[in-house]
Each structure stands twice: as C-alpha cells, then as structure tokens.
Design a protein around this motif. Structure first.
Motif, short mmCIF file in Angstrom:
data_model
loop_
_atom_site.label_atom_id
_atom_site.label_comp_id
_atom_site.label_asym_id
_atom_site.label_seq_id
_atom_site.Cartn_x
_atom_site.Cartn_y
_atom_site.Cartn_z
N ASN A 196 52.80 17.74 41.08
CA ASN A 196 51.68 18.68 41.20
C ASN A 196 52.15 20.12 41.13
O ASN A 196 51.52 21.00 40.51
N PHE A 197 53.29 20.40 41.84
CA PHE A 197 53.76 21.78 41.91
C PHE A 197 54.18 22.27 40.51
O PHE A 197 53.89 23.41 40.14
N ASP A 198 54.85 21.40 39.77
CA ASP A 198 55.29 21.80 38.42
C ASP A 198 54.10 22.12 37.53
O ASP A 198 54.12 23.13 36.78
N ILE A 199 53.06 21.28 37.61
CA ILE A 199 51.85 21.55 36.80
C ILE A 199 51.29 22.93 37.16
O ILE A 199 51.02 23.78 36.29
N ALA A 200 51.13 23.17 38.49
CA ALA A 200 50.55 24.44 38.93
C ALA A 200 51.44 25.61 38.49
O ALA A 200 50.95 26.66 38.05
N LYS A 201 52.79 25.38 38.63
CA LYS A 201 53.72 26.48 38.29
C LYS A 201 53.65 26.81 36.80
O LYS A 201 53.55 27.98 36.40
N GLU A 202 53.66 25.81 35.98
CA GLU A 202 53.61 26.04 34.52
C GLU A 202 52.30 26.73 34.12
O GLU A 202 52.29 27.69 33.34
N ALA A 203 51.22 26.26 34.70
CA ALA A 203 49.92 26.89 34.41
C ALA A 203 49.94 28.35 34.82
O ALA A 203 49.44 29.24 34.11
N TYR A 204 50.54 28.59 35.92
CA TYR A 204 50.64 29.95 36.46
C TYR A 204 51.47 30.82 35.50
O TYR A 204 51.06 31.92 35.13
N ILE A 205 52.65 30.27 35.08
CA ILE A 205 53.53 31.03 34.18
C ILE A 205 52.80 31.30 32.85
O ILE A 205 52.87 32.42 32.31
N GLU A 206 52.09 30.32 32.42
CA GLU A 206 51.33 30.47 31.17
C GLU A 206 50.30 31.59 31.29
O GLU A 206 50.16 32.45 30.40
N GLU A 207 49.64 31.59 32.41
CA GLU A 207 48.62 32.64 32.65
C GLU A 207 49.30 34.00 32.69
O GLU A 207 48.75 35.01 32.21
N ILE A 208 50.51 34.05 33.32
CA ILE A 208 51.23 35.32 33.39
C ILE A 208 51.51 35.80 31.95
O ILE A 208 51.30 37.00 31.61
N ASP A 209 52.00 34.89 31.12
CA ASP A 209 52.30 35.27 29.74
C ASP A 209 51.05 35.82 29.05
O ASP A 209 51.11 36.88 28.39
N THR A 210 49.97 35.09 29.18
CA THR A 210 48.70 35.51 28.59
C THR A 210 48.35 36.93 29.05
O THR A 210 48.01 37.83 28.25
N LEU A 211 48.44 37.09 30.36
CA LEU A 211 48.08 38.38 30.97
C LEU A 211 48.97 39.50 30.40
O LEU A 211 48.49 40.57 30.01
N LYS A 212 50.29 39.16 30.42
CA LYS A 212 51.23 40.18 29.94
C LYS A 212 50.89 40.58 28.50
O LYS A 212 50.79 41.78 28.17
N ARG A 213 50.70 39.59 27.64
CA ARG A 213 50.42 39.87 26.22
C ARG A 213 49.17 40.69 26.05
O ARG A 213 49.19 41.75 25.42
N ARG A 214 48.11 40.39 26.59
CA ARG A 214 46.82 41.08 26.39
C ARG A 214 46.83 42.46 27.02
O ARG A 214 46.33 43.44 26.45
N ALA A 215 47.47 42.44 28.23
CA ALA A 215 47.46 43.72 28.98
C ALA A 215 48.28 44.78 28.26
O ALA A 215 47.93 45.96 28.27
N VAL A 216 49.36 44.39 27.60
CA VAL A 216 50.20 45.34 26.88
C VAL A 216 49.38 45.96 25.75
O VAL A 216 49.40 47.18 25.56
N GLU A 217 48.64 45.16 25.06
CA GLU A 217 47.82 45.65 23.96
C GLU A 217 46.75 46.61 24.46
O GLU A 217 46.41 47.60 23.81
N LEU A 218 46.29 46.36 25.64
CA LEU A 218 45.17 47.19 26.12
C LEU A 218 45.63 48.44 26.87
O LEU A 218 44.82 49.24 27.30
N GLU A 219 46.93 48.46 27.14
CA GLU A 219 47.54 49.60 27.84
C GLU A 219 46.88 49.85 29.19
O GLU A 219 46.29 50.88 29.47
N VAL A 220 47.07 48.84 30.06
CA VAL A 220 46.51 48.96 31.42
C VAL A 220 47.55 49.61 32.32
O VAL A 220 48.74 49.25 32.27
N ASP A 221 47.09 50.60 33.15
CA ASP A 221 48.02 51.28 34.07
C ASP A 221 48.56 50.33 35.14
O ASP A 221 47.84 49.47 35.62
N GLY A 222 49.80 50.55 35.46
CA GLY A 222 50.44 49.75 36.56
C GLY A 222 50.74 48.33 36.15
O GLY A 222 51.08 47.52 37.00
N LEU A 223 50.60 48.10 34.90
CA LEU A 223 50.81 46.72 34.46
C LEU A 223 52.27 46.30 34.67
O LEU A 223 52.55 45.16 35.08
N LEU A 224 53.12 47.28 34.46
CA LEU A 224 54.54 46.98 34.57
C LEU A 224 54.91 46.49 35.98
O LEU A 224 55.57 45.45 36.16
N GLU A 225 54.47 47.29 36.99
CA GLU A 225 54.76 46.89 38.39
C GLU A 225 54.15 45.52 38.71
O GLU A 225 54.77 44.67 39.35
#
Ligand code: ADP
Length: 775
Positions: A196-225
């Motif tokens: 269960n933990f691995d499923i949740a962790k991978e989904a979480y990491i995937e979401e992080i990647d998604t977030l990182k990719r979209r947020a970079v394009e949109l130039e959101v402040d504080g995204l780096l931190e």
C-alpha cells in the motif's frame, strides 16, 4: 496375670491404636490441605498468565494497558516463588523453568513496549511534518488560486490542473500516513504496508513530477522552495518506510516470541495443574487405603482382645458358674483348681472356702435336723395322743349333749304336753295359775335347751342349712305378726317397711332366717317400754354385682352401752347383770343369731345408744346354688288348715318311754286315732310284719334295735307291699339323725317335745303324702 493388668494392657493397646489412627488422620488431612493450597495457587498462576496474554494482545492492538501486564507478570512470579517453596525436586526444576520463562516474557514485553513507543514516536514526527507541510500546501494552493482568478483562457486551465495536482499530492500524503497507522501501528502487517505504501508513494512522486512540470511553465512564485520541501518529504517518506519496516518486523518477531512464551507458560501451568490433580487423586486413593488398613487393624485388634478376654476371663467364670450349679444341687465336695494370682484364682479360692464352710454347716444342720426330727416325732406322737384325747373328749361332749338333750327333753315333753292337756280340763283359778307357771317354766327350760343345742350344733359344724325359696315379705310379716299382740299390750307401735329394691323371693334357709328375725324382734319388744319398733328390709348390689339382702330391727328401748355392744354377741353374755332379773333370758340368742347370719353369708351389726334405742341390722345372700328343698311355708301353713284324717287308720307308736307314749297317744286321740304300742325297735318290726300299718311314729333311741334300724328292716320286709308312712319322733336333735332317718326310708322328722300344733302339722303332712300316693 491379674484381670486388672489385662484390662490396663487392653486399654493401653486401645490408646496406642487410637493415637496412631489420630496421627495418621492428622497427617493425611495436612497432605490434603497442602495439595489443595498448591492447586489453588496453580489456578491463580494460570489466571495471571491468562491476564498477561490477554493484556499483551490488548497492548499490541491498542497500545495501552502495559502496566496491567507488568502487574500480572509480577503476581505470577510471586505465586510461582511461593509454590516453589512447598514443591518436590522435580516440580521445583519445572517451576524454576517457568520463572525463567516469565522473566523472558517480561523482557520481551519490555522490548515490545519500547518498539511500540519508538514507532508511535516516529508516527508522531511524521504527522508533525505533514501538518507543517499541510500549511505550505495550503499557502501554495492559495497562491495558485489567486493567480487563477486573475488569469483567463489556457493559463487558467493550466492553473486548474496544477491546483488539482497539488490537492492530489496532499491526498496521497495523507493516504501514506493512514497506511502507516492502519497496516503498521494497528495491524502490524508489514507486507501489506509495503504494498500500500509503495502505491501511495509512487502516486505522490508522480503528482510531484506533474506539479513541477506545469508549475515551471506557469512561473509560479515560491515554486522552488515548495518543490524542495516536496523532495525532502519524499526522502523522509522513503526513510520512514525503511525504519517502519525494520521496527515492524522486529515487533512482529517480538509478538511471535511473546505468543510462544505465553503458550509455553500456559502449557506448563496446565501440566502442573494436571499433575497436582493426579497427585490429589492418588492422595485420596492413598487415604482410602489408609482408612481401610486402620479399620482392619482396629477390628482385628478388638477381635483379638475379645478372644483374649473370653479365653482368659469368660471361660474361667463360666467354669465357676457350672461349679456353682453343681454346689446348688447339693454337691459340697467340689473343689476347683486355683494356683495363679489373678482375681479369678482369688474367686476360685473363695469358692473352695465357701464349699468347705457349706460342707461343715450342712453336716451341722443335718445333725440338728436329725435331733429335731427325733424331737418332732416324739412331739407328734404326744400331740396325736392329745388330739385323740381331744377328739374323744369332743365326742364325749357331743354324746353327753345328745343324751342330756334327750334326757331333758323327754320329761320336758311330758311336762309341757300334760300341762297343755290339763289346761283344757276343769280347773279352779289357783290350779290354772299354777299350771300356767309350770308351762312357762317348761317353755323357758325348753328354750334354754334349744339354745344350748343350737349353739353346740353350730360349733360342732353339725348344723346344716336347708335352702328353699322364701317369700321374704310374707316371712317378715308372719314373724312380726307373732309379736303384734304383745307389742300392742305394751303400748308399742310395731311396723314394717319393705323397700322396693327387695325382690319377692330369695333362696335361703327360711327356718334359720325366721329364727334370727324372731330373736331380734323378741329382744326389741322385751327391751322397749314405750315408743316404736321398725322392721325394715331392702336389698343392694355388692361390688361383684350380687344382691345382698338386709333386714333391720330398730327400737326405742333401753339401748346398750358402747363398751357392752361387742359382748352381747358372745354366748351367755348380757349387757347388764340385772337384765336376767328384770327381763329374763339366757344370753344365747344373739350369739346364735350372729353364727346363723354368718352361715347365711352375711354379717350382723349393732348401732345403739344407751337410753335411746338400738338398731340390729343383718345381711344375707342368695344361696341358689345349694340344693332346693320343698318350701317350708307349706309345712307351717298346714297348722292353720282344718285336718280331716280317716278315723280307722292303723297307727303304731314305737316308744320306750311309757309317759311319752301316753302323751303321744293322747295327742293322736284328739284326731280320732288310737295307736298300738311297740316298746322297742324289735317289737316295732315284729308288729309291723304282723299288721299293715298306715302310719308308724318311730322313736329313734330305743333299746335292742334303734328307730333307724327298725325302719330299714320294715322297709325291706314290706318290699312289694304298700309301704307304711314312717315318721321319726325324737328328742335327739344333734343333726345327723335327720339324714340317717331319710336314708333309712322315713318320710318325716318330728322333734320332741311335741305340742298339739306340732302333731296336727305332722298328721297334715302324712295326709298329703297319702293323697299324693293314691293319685
Ligand atoms: P337374752 O336376750 O336371752 O339375754 P340375747 O343374746 O338375745 O340374750 O341378748 C343378749 C343381751 O343383749 C341381752 O341380755 C340384752 O342385755 C342385750 N340386748 C339384746 N337386744 C337388745 C335390745 N333390743 N335392746 C337392748 N338390749 C338388748
């Protein structure tokens, strides 16, 4: 050995046996109590172990209640230590093993507690970090949202996607935390946790990647931190999963070991309980055996004691008893052996002494009896001589009385008879008075003679009762009637009172009853000068239900002094010495009355007060069991009936005394009968054989052949012919004559002196007999 020693030995034996039995009981009781105590302790150990196991599980499930498990472990330890103290070697080794296991368990449980505490600490840290991240996540969300509000078109859609990814991120993170909670902390399922933990962790990491990719394009402040923080969290989660896994594995091992230890401990205590139960069972079986053995020992001990006693005590006693019996049968030569020192030997010696003494006393008594017997024989011979002499004297007295009565009555017969006849001739007044005096004296003399004869007859046992059916009322009236004239002349009222309880008839000797009543009324009239005389009669039932008859004669006469009242019933005794002078009398009447009343089955009593009067009461009973004779009333009533005798009848008078013959023939002559005279018995028989007589008057005492023998001969000679009527005519009144006469075949019995009334009555009976025989 003495009996007392034997008894003491028996007593000691009994006490020892009793003490042994008591000790045995005490010991077995202690054993039973100990076993019970141990079993109870084992039960409580089992209970505490159960508490430990349950507490451990509860702690593992809910992370609470560790102190209860510790308490139960401590209690288990204490109980086990207690049991160890009272255990045998094998059991104590076993128990020490259990103690070690308890220690192990306690250590494992400590580690389990630590591990749980570590995990929950880790869990707490993770939660704190996530709560903190939650703030950053919210801030980032707010920032994205503001930007979205101010954006339009494709940017706005892009921002929506980023907001969505940020939300997912938060969701997956929370999911991972809840998996830790559920799969590790609660259920401790490491494998499921990993999956269960691995499923949740991978989904979480995937979401992080998604977030990182979209947020970079949109130039959101504080995204780096923000992305840095997300990376840190990712790293943390990875490390956490590793730490959790290690801790959870260790915990699972601990739980397994605890379970194992617990099961072992439970198994051990159960084995101990089982062993204890087996021991209890064996103990109770042993107790049963012990009791049986004790009972058998006691029983056989008492049987042995009884046999011993019977052999050593009862047997000699029985032997002694048999010896006593032999002595009781008269064998005083018996000696029993007595050599020992026991009481029984003492008894035997005493027995021998007793038989010795008995032997000596018996010899003495025998000697004395011999002497006494000799003396008695002499005394018997002497007394027999005396008795013979007394008998002779008595016979002589009877003979004397008989002769005297005959001798006195014969001249008296003539005196009274001739004076009676003389009274009927021509006499001057002086002659008549002299004649009356002669007759009175004759009557007094006759009364005296009759009295003496009656008393002599009673005392010699020669007076016999003639029982017949008596009409009491008639008899009382008749006797009272005789005194009415005399009483009237003296101014005394004479009345009769018959109670309703009095039956009409009674079976008694009427003549004797009359004699008693006659005497009492005669005395009452004689000793009363004024007033009254009551004759009363009644009957009551005695205690046996038999009727008792009473007649009383009450007068208001001179009375009798108290001290004289007993004496008046003695012969020749009068209440006062002047009585004879004043009233006459012989002092015989009441003596005769009391004896007659006794013969009639009653008593006579006197109640009198001097100067006031006397009451004589006598009782008598019904004598219906005695032979009945023809009623006397017929005889008496005949006197008053007219007599009509055939004049030509042949009459023979056998009489040795010429005067008496003269008187008798004169009396017969009054009824037209002239008799022939036989001067003795022999002549009477001869004359009777020569002529057919209708009536023979036979004197009893005659020379040559007496009246009885003569009658017997006449009866025999007349066999087949018409028998004459024979009447005895006698002055002999001693009693046996009447029976002898009847036996010799005589029909009547007339006593001298004969009055003309007596002759008339006798002829009346003769006439009745003639009539009866001719019918
Ligand atoms: P007896 O009358 O012939 O002398 P009893 O034996 O009949 O002899 O009486 C003895 C005595 O008892 C009399 O003498 C008299 O003293 C006394 N006695 C008997 N009956 C009476 C009576 N009814 N009243 C007073 N005295 C009596």
């Amino acid at each position: 050995m003495r009996v007392s020693t034997k008894i003491i030995i028996a007593l000691c034996g009994a006490i020892i046996l009793f003490a042994f039995f008591l000790g045995l009981s005490r010991y077995t009781m202690n054993q039973v109590q100990l076993q019970e105590r141990r079993l109870n302790s084992l039960y409580s150990v089992a209970r505490e172990i159960s508490n430990v196991l349950i507490g451990s599980r509860v702690f593992q499930d809910r992370l609470t209640g560790a102190e209860y498990v510790d308490d139960s472990l401590r209690a288990t330890r204490t109980k086990l230590e207690e049991i160890v103290e009272e255990s045998d070697q094998i059991e104590s080794i076993f128990l020490y093993g259990m103690l070690e296991r308890v220690d192990d368990y306690s250590e494992l449980f400590g580690r389990m507690v630590q591990s749980k505490q570590f995990l929950s600490g880790l869990d707490r840290d993770v939660r704190t970090d996530i709560v903190r991240f939650g703030v950053d996540n919210q801030n980032f969300h707010d920032q994205l949202y503001l930007k979205r509000e101010s954006s339009e078109g494709a940017l706005r859609d892009q921002l929506d996607l980023v907001i969505f990814a940020n939300g997912h991120l938060w969701g997956w993170l929370n999911r991972a935390v809840s998996i830790i909670d559920r799969d590790l902390l609660l259920e401790n399922d490491v494998n499921r946790f990993h999956a269960n933990f691995d499923i949740a962790k991978e989904a979480y990491i995937e979401e992080i990647d998604t977030l990182k990719r979209r947020a970079v394009e949109l130039e959101v402040d504080g995204l780096l931190e923000y992305t840095r923080l997300l990376d840190e969290i990712t790293l943390g989660l990875t490390a956490l999963s590793v730490e959790f896994t290690i801790a959870a594995r260790e915990e699972a091992e601990l739980a397994g070991e605890l379970e194992n230890h617990g099961a072992r401990l439970r198994g051990m205590v159960n084995r101990l309980i089982e062993r204890g139960q087996q021991q209890s069972k064996a103990l109770s079986e042993r107790i049963g055996v012990i009791y049986w053995i004790a009972a058998i020992v006691l029983l056989s001990g008492s049987v042995i004691l009884s046999i011993w006693f019977s052999l050593s005590i009862s047997r000699p006693i029985n032997r002694l008893r048999d010896n006593f019996k032999v002595v009781a049968e008269g064998n005083f030569n018996l000696q029993v052996p007595a050599t020992g020192k026991s009481e029984l030997d003492d008894l035997a010696r005493a027995f021998n002494e007793m038989t010795d003494k008995l032997r000596r006393s018996y010899a003495e008594v025998e000697e004395r009896v011999r002497q006494r017997t000799k003396e008695l024989q002499l005394a018997t011979v002497r007394s027999r001589k005396l008795a013979d002499a007394a008998q002779e004297a008595n016979l002589a007295k009877s003979a004397f009385l008989a002769t005297m009565s005959h001798e006195i009555r014969t001249p008296l017969n003539s005196i009274i008879g001739f004076s009676e006849m003389l009274e009927e001739t021509e006499l001057n007044a002086e002659q008549r008075s002299d004649l009356a005096a002669i007759r009175r004296s004759g009557n007094i003399l006759l009364e005296l003679i009759n009295g003496i004869l009656d008393l002599s007859k009673i005392e010699a046992g020669k007076m016999h009762l003639e029982v017949n059916r008596v009409n009491l009322a008639e008899m009382i009236q008749e006797v009272t009637g005789l005194f009415e004239l005399n009483a009237e002349r003296r101014g005394i009222s004479l009345s009769i009172e018959l109670y309703s309880s009095l039956p009409k008839f009674v079976h008694t000797d009427g003549t004797r009853l009359q004699q008693v009543l006659n005497n009492l009324i005669s005395n009452a009239v004689k000793f009363t000068h004024e007033g009254m005389i009551y004759v009363k009669a009644w009957a009551t039932k005695d205690v046996g239900g038999h009727l008792l008859y009473y007649i009383s004669v009450e007068d208001s006469g001179i009375g009798i002094a108290k001290d004289k009242q007993r004496d008046v019933f003695l012969a020749f005794t009068q209440a006062d010495s002047s009585t004879t002078r004043q009233y006459g009398g012989t002092g015989l009447g009441l003596a005769i009355c009391s004896r007659i009343v006794e013969m009639l089955g009653g008593t006579i009593e006197l109640d009198s007060t001097l100067g006031k009067g006397s009451t004589f009461t006598f009782s008598f009973c019904d004598l219906d069991d005695l032979i009945l004779k023809p009623e006397s009333s017929d005889k008496d009533s005949s006197v008053n009936l007219p007599l009509d005798v055939e004049k030509g009848l042949a009459v023979l008078v056998a009489e040795d005394d010429p005067t008496n013959f003269k008187l008798t023939s004169k009396l017969l002559g009054r009824h037209g009968l002239i008799p022939d005279w036989a001067k003795d018995g022999r002549q009477a028989v001869d004359m009777a054989l020569g002529k057919d007589y209708d009536l023979i008057l036979m004197d009893l005492q005659m020379p040559d052949l007496d009246g009885v023998a003569a009658s017997r001969e006449i009866r025999a000679a007349y066999d087949g012919r018409d028998q004459p009527y024979i009447a005895a005519l006698t002055a002999n009144a001693l009693g046996e004559s009447r029976e002898a006469c009847m036996e010799a075949g005589m029909e009547d019995f007339i006593t001298k002196p004969i009055s003309s009334a007596d002759m008339k009555a006798a002829l009346f009976r003769f006439k009745n007999a003639l009539l009866a025989s001719s019918q």
